[in-house]
Enzyme design. Structure first.
Site, PDB file in Angstrom:
ATOM      1  N   LYS A   1       0.845  -1.193   0.000  1.00  0.00           N
ATOM      2  CA  LYS A   1       0.000   0.000   0.000  1.00  0.00           C
ATOM      3  C   LYS A   1       0.878   1.240   0.000  1.00  0.00           C
ATOM      4  O   LYS A   1       2.016   1.235   0.489  1.00  0.00           O
ATOM      5  CB  LYS A   1      -0.934   0.020   1.213  1.00  0.00           C
TER       6      LYS A   1
ATOM      7  N   THR B   1     -23.484   3.471   0.078  1.00  0.00           N
ATOM      8  CA  THR B   1     -24.322   3.034   1.189  1.00  0.00           C
ATOM      9  C   THR B   1     -25.799   3.209   0.879  1.00  0.00           C
ATOM     10  O   THR B   1     -26.176   4.045   0.046  1.00  0.00           O
ATOM     11  CB  THR B   1     -23.978   3.825   2.464  1.00  0.00           C
TER      12      THR B   1
ATOM     13  N   LYS C   1     -27.613   6.295   4.227  1.00  0.00           N
ATOM     14  CA  LYS C   1     -27.545   7.748   4.389  1.00  0.00           C
ATOM     15  C   LYS C   1     -28.652   8.392   3.544  1.00  0.00           C
ATOM     16  O   LYS C   1     -29.791   8.459   3.979  1.00  0.00           O
ATOM     17  CB  LYS C   1     -26.145   8.245   4.055  1.00  0.00           C
TER      18      LYS C   1
END
Length: 407
Positions: free
Chosen positions: A156, A245, A248
């Site tokens: 990473k 999502t 929300k």
């Protein structure tokens, strides 16, 4: 080892630093959002206005959503009965995934129990699919992305927030033949700023990298059909994997990825976070699908939310309060001290019936503690006026700096 003493010490540190998190018990009343009832520790009740919720458009109480959930509940019962692989895939899950794939103009979508799990499961699985994968992660990416990248065991690189020169430098330093993925968000929820998406896509194309975009705080809110910032900018076709999502703007629960059919099939087949998790209840999937479908044509809700956000920012700025304005729907007010942040939050709740949680470390860096307001289409102008007047009084009461932060 004195385990009790260790727990006492850990909790005391949070109290001493002023960042111990206190939950308040609230009861939402159908059809009355953003009003709610605060049930105090002594059992007494007080009506409050919720100003920190993630139900950005009030869809959690929309009749279209509730009707779909009632129908599915009556038809199927409560739970899904299993994992997606073992009896937990229903027609409601398939309809939801079809709605999401259509929303993002992708071949397929894959639904998880939350966007956190979707990020964690997907990002921790990708190195299994692409051996030697290097993931380039914006330093302000959400904890779920960070956790997934940490757990994947691969390489990473962390690039400075929205710093394209640093991202280029990191990409150029690695083996050109190595598989690469750039992971970033569209709207960063604590400051409300937006990524330089087109330029990131250009770098991905130049260096042969996949793109992984978290649209959690943008779906439902931006774009002609609410698909997010990528839709608004005309860049959905350049994003390989979109995470978002259903909890929300869509007001329900769950998370998902949208990508090619082959990518979704591979994640479905290899990600433990998908394979071994009980699927969403059919009623939840039905409500989410109804919300996604409705918001594809509900531009009036997005327009009204943006209007209320602009009004709130303008009025707070006029009083000299240090708001952080990045042009999005999120309205952070910088306090800069955890004790003051908690004190103002408590006084807003107790004296004015305004509920906003203090945002402290580790959600934000130390010294950047803030109150984060999320105006919605269902907040009234009277609600906004009451909030602004309360903030004005409390800012003076706490003798806090009124010098505005630079945008």
């Amino acid at each position: 080892m004195d385990y009790e003493a260790q727990l006492d010490g850990a909790l005391k540190r949070l109290h001493d630093e002023g960042r111990y998190r206190t939950f308040i018990d609230i009861e939402r009343r159908k059809g009355n959002f953003p009003k709610a009832t605060w049930v105090k520790p002594d059992g007494s009740e007080k009506e409050i206005t919720v100003w920190c919720g993630n139900d950005y458009l009030g869809m959690g109480q929309h009749p279209v959503v509730l009707e779909a959930m009632h129908e599915a509940l009556d038809a199927t019962g409560a739970g899904s009965g299993g994992t997606r692989n073992i009896s937990g895939t229903t027609v409601y899950h398939k309809r939801l995934e079809a709605e999401l794939a259509d929303l993002h103009r992708k071949e397929a979508a894959l639904v998880f129990t939350s966007a956190y799990i979707a990020n964690d499961a997907t990002l921790s699985t990708l190195p299994k699919l692409f051996p030697g994968l290097i993931i380039y992660s914006d330093e302000l990416n959400h904890a779920s992305m960070i956790e997934g990248i940490k757990r994947n065991g691969g390489a990473k690189r962390i690039w400075r927030h929205n710093d394209l020169a640093h991202l280029r430098e990191l990409l150029a330093a690695d083996d050109p033949a190595a598989p690469k993925l750039i992971a970033f968000e569209s709207v960063y929820s604590m400051d409300g700023d937006i990524c330089p998406m087109e330029e990131i896509c250009d770098l991905a194309q130049e260096f042969g990298a996949l793109t992984y975009l978290d649209e959690v705080h943008a779906v439902g809110m931006y774009g002609a059909r609410g698909a997010g910032v990528a839709e608004k900018l005309g860049l959905m076709g350049r994003i390989d994997i979109i995470n978002a999502t259903l909890a929300k703007a869509y007001g329900v629960m769950g998370g998902y990825i949208a990508a090619t059919a082959k990518m979704c099939d591979a994640i479905r087949s290899y990600a433990p976070g998908f394979i071994f998790t009980t699927s969403l209840p059919p009623a939840v999937a039905a409500g989410a699908a109804a919300s996604v479908k409705y918001l594809k044509t509900a531009q009036h809700l997005r327009d009204k939310q943006q209007e209320h956000a602009r009004i709130l920012k303008t009025r707070l700025r006029a009083m000299g309060l240090p708001i952080i304005d990045r042009g999005t729907h999120i309205v952070p007010v910088h306090v800069g001290d955890p004790v003051h942040c908690k004190k103002i939050s408590d006084m807003l709740l107790e004296h004015y019936g305004i509920y906003v949680q203090p945002i402290n470390f580790p959600t934000v860096p130390r010294g950047t503690e803030r109150l984060r307001f999320t105006p919605s289409p269902v907040h009234s102008f009277d609600d906004i006026d009451h909030l602004v007047r309360a903030m004005d009084k409390l800012w003076s009461h706490c003798a806090l700096n009124r010098a505005e932060l630079s945008a």
